[in-house]
Design a protein around this motif. Structure first.
Motif, PDB file in Angstrom:
ATOM      1  N   LEU A  36      14.738   0.216  -1.485  1.00  0.00           N
ATOM      2  CA  LEU A  36      14.257   1.486  -2.050  1.00  0.00           C
ATOM      3  C   LEU A  36      14.892   1.735  -3.405  1.00  0.00           C
ATOM      4  O   LEU A  36      16.015   1.325  -3.670  1.00  0.00           O
ATOM      5  CB  LEU A  36      14.619   2.659  -1.131  1.00  0.00           C
ATOM      6  CG  LEU A  36      13.964   2.711   0.235  1.00  0.00           C
ATOM      7  CD1 LEU A  36      14.506   3.891   1.029  1.00  0.00           C
ATOM      8  CD2 LEU A  36      12.450   2.797   0.125  1.00  0.00           C
ATOM      9  N   ARG A  37      14.155   2.461  -4.220  1.00  0.00           N
ATOM     10  CA  ARG A  37      14.697   2.974  -5.472  1.00  0.00           C
ATOM     11  C   ARG A  37      15.088   4.434  -5.226  1.00  0.00           C
ATOM     12  O   ARG A  37      14.714   5.036  -4.219  1.00  0.00           O
ATOM     13  CB  ARG A  37      13.668   2.838  -6.586  1.00  0.00           C
ATOM     14  CG  ARG A  37      13.320   1.359  -6.854  1.00  0.00           C
ATOM     15  CD  ARG A  37      12.372   1.187  -8.006  1.00  0.00           C
ATOM     16  NE  ARG A  37      12.910   1.693  -9.242  1.00  0.00           N
ATOM     17  CZ  ARG A  37      13.595   0.967 -10.139  1.00  0.00           C
ATOM     18  NH1 ARG A  37      13.796  -0.303  -9.922  1.00  0.00           N
ATOM     19  NH2 ARG A  37      14.043   1.518 -11.251  1.00  0.00           N
ATOM     20  N   THR A  39      14.144   7.309  -6.498  1.00  0.00           N
ATOM     21  CA  THR A  39      13.054   8.271  -6.317  1.00  0.00           C
ATOM     22  C   THR A  39      12.419   8.121  -4.940  1.00  0.00           C
ATOM     23  O   THR A  39      12.111   9.117  -4.277  1.00  0.00           O
ATOM     24  CB  THR A  39      11.991   8.097  -7.414  1.00  0.00           C
ATOM     25  OG1 THR A  39      12.623   8.218  -8.688  1.00  0.00           O
ATOM     26  CG2 THR A  39      10.902   9.144  -7.306  1.00  0.00           C
ATOM     27  N   GLN A  40      12.241   6.887  -4.492  1.00  0.00           N
ATOM     28  CA  GLN A  40      11.663   6.652  -3.169  1.00  0.00           C
ATOM     29  C   GLN A  40      12.584   7.196  -2.079  1.00  0.00           C
ATOM     30  O   GLN A  40      12.116   7.812  -1.112  1.00  0.00           O
ATOM     31  CB  GLN A  40      11.412   5.162  -2.950  1.00  0.00           C
ATOM     32  CG  GLN A  40      10.376   4.594  -3.892  1.00  0.00           C
ATOM     33  CD  GLN A  40      10.348   3.077  -3.865  1.00  0.00           C
ATOM     34  OE1 GLN A  40      11.387   2.428  -3.704  1.00  0.00           O
ATOM     35  NE2 GLN A  40       9.157   2.518  -4.005  1.00  0.00           N
ATOM     36  N   TYR A  41      13.886   6.984  -2.232  1.00  0.00           N
ATOM     37  CA  TYR A  41      14.848   7.510  -1.270  1.00  0.00           C
ATOM     38  C   TYR A  41      14.747   9.036  -1.227  1.00  0.00           C
ATOM     39  O   TYR A  41      14.737   9.633  -0.142  1.00  0.00           O
ATOM     40  CB  TYR A  41      16.282   7.087  -1.614  1.00  0.00           C
ATOM     41  CG  TYR A  41      17.278   7.730  -0.685  1.00  0.00           C
ATOM     42  CD1 TYR A  41      17.548   7.178   0.558  1.00  0.00           C
ATOM     43  CD2 TYR A  41      17.899   8.926  -1.042  1.00  0.00           C
ATOM     44  CE1 TYR A  41      18.436   7.800   1.426  1.00  0.00           C
ATOM     45  CE2 TYR A  41      18.777   9.550  -0.176  1.00  0.00           C
ATOM     46  CZ  TYR A  41      19.042   8.984   1.056  1.00  0.00           C
ATOM     47  OH  TYR A  41      19.903   9.619   1.918  1.00  0.00           O
ATOM     48  N   ASN A  72       4.548   7.750  -7.438  1.00  0.00           N
ATOM     49  CA  ASN A  72       5.734   7.281  -6.725  1.00  0.00           C
ATOM     50  C   ASN A  72       5.494   7.091  -5.226  1.00  0.00           C
ATOM     51  O   ASN A  72       6.241   6.369  -4.566  1.00  0.00           O
ATOM     52  CB  ASN A  72       6.905   8.240  -6.949  1.00  0.00           C
ATOM     53  CG  ASN A  72       7.529   8.068  -8.309  1.00  0.00           C
ATOM     54  OD1 ASN A  72       8.144   7.052  -8.593  1.00  0.00           O
ATOM     55  ND2 ASN A  72       7.338   9.050  -9.181  1.00  0.00           N
ATOM     56  N   LEU A  73       4.473   7.744  -4.694  1.00  0.00           N
ATOM     57  CA  LEU A  73       4.137   7.583  -3.279  1.00  0.00           C
ATOM     58  C   LEU A  73       3.429   6.261  -2.989  1.00  0.00           C
ATOM     59  O   LEU A  73       3.512   5.749  -1.874  1.00  0.00           O
ATOM     60  CB  LEU A  73       3.223   8.725  -2.816  1.00  0.00           C
ATOM     61  CG  LEU A  73       3.871  10.046  -2.493  1.00  0.00           C
ATOM     62  CD1 LEU A  73       2.803  11.104  -2.248  1.00  0.00           C
ATOM     63  CD2 LEU A  73       4.789   9.917  -1.284  1.00  0.00           C
ATOM     64  N   LEU A  76       5.345   3.526  -1.246  1.00  0.00           N
ATOM     65  CA  LEU A  76       5.744   3.975   0.089  1.00  0.00           C
ATOM     66  C   LEU A  76       4.564   3.959   1.054  1.00  0.00           C
ATOM     67  O   LEU A  76       4.718   3.601   2.232  1.00  0.00           O
ATOM     68  CB  LEU A  76       6.365   5.378   0.015  1.00  0.00           C
ATOM     69  CG  LEU A  76       7.672   5.501  -0.772  1.00  0.00           C
ATOM     70  CD1 LEU A  76       8.079   6.960  -0.924  1.00  0.00           C
ATOM     71  CD2 LEU A  76       8.774   4.701  -0.109  1.00  0.00           C
TER      72      LEU A  76
END
Length: 165
Positions: A36-37, A39-41, A72-73, A76
């Motif tokens: 994860l990056r 922002t994803q976290y 960003n989604l 994910l």
């Protein structure tokens, strides 16, 4: 003139962006083993801790434009860490929910994030890190740009009248 003098800027925006990039690169390095990056976290953390959230609600909480959040989604969603569900109160809305796979990667990333937090606070100092978060939260709550956006918005272009045949 010292190196510190060369890097110091009077521009608040540039100083914030430089610090943000520096800290983000650090957190990304620490989180890398989880895949994860930062922002994803942050997205997974909010959805994990608060349950399904609409795109707009999550964007507001992350102080992010909804289209940036949607961008960003994508990874994910692709990786199956989150899904878009039909809204509970309004079926036209979509809510972001974490999947079991997303919970697993979140559990893997959480201790890494805690380590990054501890390392940051050790480097900056606990008191200063807390004061920094308070200051940045206050900055995020200001009305910067809101008055200008309302008063200086250009008028909407007039649509050409359609001729009927």
């Amino acid at each position: 003139m010292s190196q510190d003098d060369l890097q110091r800027t009077l521009c608040n925006c540039l100083a914030l962006r430089q610090a943000s990039r520096h800290v983000t690169q650090f957190y990304d390095q620490v989180l890398a083993p989880s895949g994860l990056r930062t922002t994803q976290y942050s997205i997974l953390h909010r959805v994990q801790s608060q349950g399904p959230l609409t795109v707009n609600a999550l964007a507001d909480q992350l102080v992010m434009d909804p289209s940036t959040l949607t961008h960003n989604l994508r990874p994910l969603l692709k990786d199956g860490f989150v899904v878009l569900e039909v809204g509970r109160t309004d079926r036209r809305q979509r809510a972001i929910a974490i999947t079991p796979e997303g919970q697993g990667v979140y559990r893997k990333a959480r201790p890494l994030w805690l380590r990054a937090q501890a390392d940051f606070e050790r480097a900056v100092g606990d008191t200063q890190a807390s004061a920094l978060r308070d200051l940045l939260a206050a900055v995020s709550r200001t009305g910067l740009g809101e008055a200008e956006a309302k008063t200086e918005a250009p008028p909407a272009p007039k649509r050409a009248a359609r001729r009927s045949r």
